[in-house]
Motif scaffolding. Structure first.
Motif, PDB file in Angstrom:
ATOM      1  N   LEU A   1       0.830  -1.021   0.029  1.00 43.59           N
ATOM      2  CA  LEU A   1       0.011  -0.075  -0.074  1.00 43.59           C
ATOM      3  C   LEU A   1       1.077   1.329  -0.103  1.00 43.59           C
ATOM      4  CD1 LEU A   1      -3.035  -0.887   2.429  1.00 43.59           C
ATOM      5  CD2 LEU A   1      -2.768  -1.061  -0.145  1.00 43.59           C
ATOM      6  N   ARG A   2       2.091   1.119   0.812  1.00 45.35           N
ATOM      7  CA  ARG A   2       2.782   2.437   0.856  1.00 45.35           C
ATOM      8  C   ARG A   2       3.511   2.692  -0.539  1.00 45.35           C
ATOM      9  NH1 ARG A   2       7.469   2.633   3.742  1.00 45.35           N
ATOM     10  NH2 ARG A   2       7.439   0.520   4.229  1.00 45.35           N
ATOM     11  N   LEU A   3       3.648   1.545  -1.072  1.00 46.25           N
ATOM     12  CA  LEU A   3       4.466   1.712  -2.503  1.00 46.25           C
ATOM     13  C   LEU A   3       3.392   2.038  -3.512  1.00 46.25           C
ATOM     14  CD1 LEU A   3       6.631   0.995  -4.462  1.00 46.25           C
ATOM     15  CD2 LEU A   3       6.053  -1.164  -4.733  1.00 46.25           C
ATOM     16  N   ARG A   4       2.328   1.654  -3.589  1.00 44.00           N
ATOM     17  CA  ARG A   4       1.190   2.318  -4.434  1.00 44.00           C
ATOM     18  C   ARG A   4       0.816   3.897  -4.042  1.00 44.00           C
ATOM     19  NH1 ARG A   4      -3.451  -2.287  -4.918  1.00 44.00           N
ATOM     20  NH2 ARG A   4      -2.952  -2.725  -2.686  1.00 44.00           N
ATOM     21  N   PHE A   5       0.892   4.115  -2.887  1.00 49.08           N
ATOM     22  CA  PHE A   5       0.417   5.398  -2.164  1.00 49.08           C
ATOM     23  C   PHE A   5       1.474   6.572  -2.980  1.00 49.08           C
ATOM     24  CE2 PHE A   5       0.624   8.344   1.269  1.00 49.08           C
ATOM     25  CZ  PHE A   5      -0.454   9.099   1.058  1.00 49.08           C
ATOM     26  N   ALA A   6       2.726   5.997  -2.852  1.00 48.70           N
ATOM     27  CA  ALA A   6       3.781   7.027  -3.548  1.00 48.70           C
ATOM     28  C   ALA A   6       3.947   7.228  -4.880  1.00 48.70           C
ATOM     29  CB  ALA A   6       5.326   6.291  -2.891  1.00 48.70           C
ATOM     30  N   ALA A   7       3.726   6.040  -5.412  1.00 53.67           N
ATOM     31  CA  ALA A   7       3.584   5.782  -6.906  1.00 53.67           C
ATOM     32  C   ALA A   7       2.546   6.737  -7.553  1.00 53.67           C
ATOM     33  CB  ALA A   7       3.699   4.224  -7.372  1.00 53.67           C
ATOM     34  N   ARG A   8       1.371   6.277  -6.946  1.00 51.46           N
ATOM     35  CA  ARG A   8       0.174   7.176  -7.449  1.00 51.46           C
ATOM     36  C   ARG A   8       0.552   8.811  -7.250  1.00 51.46           C
ATOM     37  NH1 ARG A   8      -5.523   5.963  -4.851  1.00 51.46           N
ATOM     38  NH2 ARG A   8      -4.614   7.105  -3.028  1.00 51.46           N
ATOM     39  N   ALA A   9       1.060   9.260  -5.973  1.00 51.17           N
ATOM     40  CA  ALA A   9       1.288  10.469  -5.932  1.00 51.17           C
ATOM     41  C   ALA A   9       2.194  11.038  -7.108  1.00 51.17           C
ATOM     42  CB  ALA A   9       2.101  10.680  -4.417  1.00 51.17           C
ATOM     43  N   VAL A  10       3.082  10.386  -7.251  1.00 49.46           N
ATOM     44  CA  VAL A  10       4.208  11.022  -8.666  1.00 49.46           C
ATOM     45  C   VAL A  10       3.524  11.101  -9.533  1.00 49.46           C
ATOM     46  CG1 VAL A  10       6.082  10.393  -9.928  1.00 49.46           C
ATOM     47  CG2 VAL A  10       6.255   9.832  -7.178  1.00 49.46           C
ATOM     48  N   LEU A  11       2.757  10.256 -10.194  1.00 45.84           N
ATOM     49  CA  LEU A  11       1.642  10.212 -11.287  1.00 45.84           C
ATOM     50  C   LEU A  11       0.826  11.461 -11.215  1.00 45.84           C
ATOM     51  CD1 LEU A  11       0.629   9.144 -13.989  1.00 45.84           C
ATOM     52  CD2 LEU A  11      -0.824   7.689 -12.673  1.00 45.84           C
ATOM     53  N   GLY A  12       0.031  11.424  -9.978  1.00 43.28           N
ATOM     54  CA  GLY A  12      -1.010  12.404  -9.962  1.00 43.28           C
ATOM     55  C   GLY A  12      -0.467  13.701  -9.746  1.00 43.28           C
ATOM     56  N   ILE A  13       0.793  14.187  -9.151  1.00 50.64           N
ATOM     57  CA  ILE A  13       1.409  15.312  -9.068  1.00 50.64           C
ATOM     58  C   ILE A  13       2.012  15.919 -10.637  1.00 50.64           C
ATOM     59  CG2 ILE A  13       3.034  16.889  -7.864  1.00 50.64           C
ATOM     60  CD1 ILE A  13       2.355  15.097  -5.365  1.00 50.64           C
ATOM     61  N   GLY A  14       2.671  14.924 -10.897  1.00 50.52           N
ATOM     62  CA  GLY A  14       3.469  15.040 -12.149  1.00 50.52           C
ATOM     63  C   GLY A  14       2.486  15.628 -13.420  1.00 50.52           C
ATOM     64  N   LEU A  15       1.298  14.862 -13.399  1.00 51.73           N
ATOM     65  CA  LEU A  15       0.302  15.213 -14.207  1.00 51.73           C
ATOM     66  C   LEU A  15      -0.330  16.396 -13.945  1.00 51.73           C
ATOM     67  CD1 LEU A  15      -1.779  11.633 -14.962  1.00 51.73           C
ATOM     68  CD2 LEU A  15      -0.377  12.801 -16.389  1.00 51.73           C
ATOM     69  N   ALA A  16      -0.560  16.895 -12.899  1.00 49.82           N
ATOM     70  CA  ALA A  16      -1.176  18.053 -12.379  1.00 49.82           C
ATOM     71  C   ALA A  16      -0.202  19.107 -13.030  1.00 49.82           C
ATOM     72  CB  ALA A  16      -1.343  18.240 -10.734  1.00 49.82           C
ATOM     73  N   VAL A  17       1.172  19.106 -12.447  1.00 51.72           N
ATOM     74  CA  VAL A  17       2.153  19.958 -13.245  1.00 51.72           C
ATOM     75  C   VAL A  17       1.877  20.415 -14.486  1.00 51.72           C
ATOM     76  CG1 VAL A  17       4.524  20.651 -13.536  1.00 51.72           C
ATOM     77  CG2 VAL A  17       3.535  19.907 -11.122  1.00 51.72           C
ATOM     78  N   ALA A  18       1.966  18.978 -15.523  1.00 48.99           N
ATOM     79  CA  ALA A  18       1.746  18.920 -17.088  1.00 48.99           C
ATOM     80  C   ALA A  18       0.665  19.639 -17.250  1.00 48.99           C
ATOM     81  CB  ALA A  18       1.972  17.688 -17.492  1.00 48.99           C
ATOM     82  N   VAL A  19      -0.554  19.488 -16.562  1.00 50.45           N
ATOM     83  CA  VAL A  19      -1.837  20.138 -17.101  1.00 50.45           C
ATOM     84  C   VAL A  19      -1.515  21.546 -16.936  1.00 50.45           C
ATOM     85  CG1 VAL A  19      -4.338  20.476 -16.570  1.00 50.45           C
ATOM     86  CG2 VAL A  19      -3.374  18.295 -16.605  1.00 50.45           C
ATOM     87  N   CYS A  20      -0.941  22.041 -15.798  1.00 53.48           N
ATOM     88  CA  CYS A  20      -0.842  23.602 -15.457  1.00 53.48           C
ATOM     89  C   CYS A  20      -0.041  23.937 -16.736  1.00 53.48           C
ATOM     90  CB  CYS A  20      -0.170  23.777 -14.289  1.00 53.48           C
ATOM     91  SG  CYS A  20      -1.223  23.492 -12.814  1.00 53.48           S
ATOM     92  N   ALA A  21       1.019  23.488 -17.291  1.00 54.37           N
ATOM     93  CA  ALA A  21       1.996  23.881 -18.116  1.00 54.37           C
ATOM     94  C   ALA A  21       1.195  24.045 -19.564  1.00 54.37           C
ATOM     95  CB  ALA A  21       3.330  22.894 -18.159  1.00 54.37           C
ATOM     96  N   LEU A  22       0.635  22.884 -19.724  1.00 53.24           N
ATOM     97  CA  LEU A  22      -0.247  22.753 -21.093  1.00 53.24           C
ATOM     98  C   LEU A  22      -1.408  24.063 -21.195  1.00 53.24           C
ATOM     99  CD1 LEU A  22      -0.673  19.206 -21.421  1.00 53.24           C
ATOM    100  CD2 LEU A  22       0.730  20.631 -22.936  1.00 53.24           C
ATOM    101  N   ALA A  23      -1.652  24.276 -19.676  1.00 52.12           N
ATOM    102  CA  ALA A  23      -2.929  25.670 -20.021  1.00 52.12           C
ATOM    103  C   ALA A  23      -2.232  26.889 -20.110  1.00 52.12           C
ATOM    104  CB  ALA A  23      -3.584  25.189 -18.643  1.00 52.12           C
ATOM    105  N   GLY A  24      -0.758  26.884 -20.071  1.00 53.17           N
ATOM    106  CA  GLY A  24      -0.203  28.151 -20.290  1.00 53.17           C
ATOM    107  C   GLY A  24       0.095  28.893 -19.157  1.00 53.17           C
TER     108      GLY A  24
END
Length: 497
Positions: free
Chosen positions: A14-37
């Motif tokens: 569970l800790r491994l999945r918790f951490a891996a999902r965080a990297v994915l979610g935060i990385g995508l959030a930053v990417a979406v912000c960048a794509l939004a200009g």
């Protein structure tokens, strides 16, 4: 510390999945912000909002987590507006920050949702200071927060909702009470007082980075319930910061904001924060410190002098928290530890009764849910007892007793898990001796919690070959042995001598 992080059990990964999902979610959030200009400041704001949404929302059910996540903008956006509006009014800004600090801690009285919303409100104000947000930037910051929360929610509740396949987490209810008898009320006053000290002294140290001291005080109070827990957490925060600053001099300063290596290191820090949070606050703070250093590198202001200033401000914040818990409405370690141990013991009895009912043929008996609750309560006991077993604790007698209590409670939990596993077997049959053993468990728990005769009768049972009875006998022995370390010869509880 290395063993605690890398050898600690991770059931179901569970800790491994918790951490891996965080990297994915935060990385995508930053990417979406960048794509939004959005600008770099907007992307940083969005990444931190996603991190908080994925880290602090801990409701027992997926539906509850979704509701809390949806409520985050309702507290975060108004606080962001207040912080930006008061940017050029230092006195009003400082008073507002202290008010949000106290309200954020007080909100813990409403359980995980109140805790999550309180943390998000505080950190929104903190991030506004970190980025020197003004009203002109509000539209961009609003967009960053909303886009990032939507992205994080899509990952958490859509793409990778592993909690949907797990039983609801058992979340112990916060301690009850009225007025200043309620722990959360006392801690709200303590946190406000400690943050006030940190704010004043932090501004004397630095007129630009004073908010680091307030942030240090705040996070020391998070997930603590007594002065002992708070002092230990403060020590670990300073230790993690010192190690993180040393690592930052070797890693973050040479990288100096370079795009690709900074992105890789930021992802590693996010993973480390989420993976280590449950097992080592020192390691988590190391990762948080390195993440902050890398962000300052991206913003082009990272220098060795800034790292020294961060250490100084962290020390001021830790001192503020220590003074507050020692002299402002102190909540003793004795009171908190005794309450959690009693709740854990009562849960042991409830687990036993549910398992016995299941073995007797009651289809509606569900001991598995009680076991999950017991694990949560034992986690709180370990957190509460941590000051007593800390290596720097000079009271060796109490340290030995506390370790003995933890070991025996772990024995109880092991026997309970074994008993529940036997009860889950449809082939298991009811043994008439189970009723007598369960009665003895009930009597032992009542004696230890003060609900009955304070004497715990010695256990003298014949060897059992039937699995359920064997686990019950083991549980009886552990409870009987707990009487010695829990009570001194004068009848005082574990930490009251």
């Amino acid at each position: 510390m290395l063993k605690r992080v890398f050898v600690a059990p991770d059931p179901g990964r569970l800790r491994l999945r918790f951490a891996a999902r965080a990297v994915l979610g935060i990385g995508l959030a930053v990417a979406v912000c960048a794509l939004a200009g959005l600008s770099l400041v907007g992307a940083v704001t969005g990444g931190l909002a996603a991190l908080l949404a994925l880290f602090t929302v801990t409701d027992a059910t997926v539906r509850g987590q979704a509701v809390t996540t949806a409520l985050l903008p309702a507290v975060g956006l108004p606080v962001l507006a207040v912080a930006a509006g008061l940017h050029d009014h230092p006195v009003a800004r400082d008073l507002a920050f202290l008010a949000i600090t106290g309200a954020g801690v007080y909100a813990r009285r409403w359980g995980p949702r109140g805790h999550s919303l309180g943390v998000f409100a505080f950190m929104t104000f903190f991030v506004a200071q970190f980025l020197h947000a003004t009203t002109e930037r509000l539209p961009e910051l609003y967009a960053a927060v909303i886009l990032s929360l939507l992205t994080a929610a899509a990952v958490r509740f859509g793409a990778w909702c592993y909690e949907a396949h797990l039983p609801p987490a058992a979340v112990p209810a916060p301690p009850t009470g009225r007025g200043l008898a309620r722990v959360t009320t006392r801690q709200a006053v303590q946190a406000t007082a400690g943050a006030g000290f940190a704010l004043v002294v932090g501004q004397l140290v630095s007129g630009h980075r004073w908010y680091w001291a307030v942030g240090a005080t705040w996070w020391i109070f998070v997930n603590t319930a007594s002065r002992g827990e708070t002092l230990v957490r403060g020590f670990r925060r300073v230790l993690g910061t010192v190690i993180g600053i040393g690592l930052g001099l070797l890693v973050a300063v040479p990288v100096d904001g370079a795009g690709l290596p900074t992105a890789v290191l930021l992802a590693a820090c996010v993973f480390g924060i989420f993976y280590t949070a449950a097992v080592s606050y020192t390691w988590m703070m190391l990762c948080v410190t390195l993440l902050a250093e890398l962000l300052y590198g991206l913003l082009g202001v990272l220098t060795p002098g800034l790292l020294a200033l961060r250490l100084a401000e962290t020390g001021v914040g830790a001192l503020g928290a220590a003074l507050a818990v020692l002299f402002v409405l102190p909540v003793t370690t004795h009171t908190t530890t005794d309450a959690w141990i009693q709740r854990a013991l009562r849960c042991v009895h409830a687990c036993t009764a549910e398992a016995a009912a299941r073995l007797a043929g009651a289809a509606d008996a569900d001991p598995a849910a009680r076991v999950a609750e017991l694990e949560q309560l034992l986690g709180r006991v370990r957190l509460s007892v941590a000051p007593l077993v800390h290596p720097l604790n000079p009271m060796l007698g109490r340290k030995r007793r506390a370790r003995r209590v933890l070991a025996l409670l772990d024995d109880c939990a092991r026997e309970i898990r074994g008993l529940v596993a036997v009860a889950a077997d449809p082939e298991a049959s009811h043994d008439a001796r189970l009723a007598a053993a369960c009665w003895r468990v009930e009597a032992a728990v009542e004696a230890l919690t003060g609900d009955g005769d304070s004497r715990v009768a010695p256990i003298a049972v014949s060897p059992a070959t039937e699995p359920a009875l064997a686990h019950l006998h083991g549980l009886e022995r552990a409870l009987a042995e707990l009487a010695t370390p829990l009570r001194t010869p004068s009848g005082s509880p574990l930490v009251g001598a």
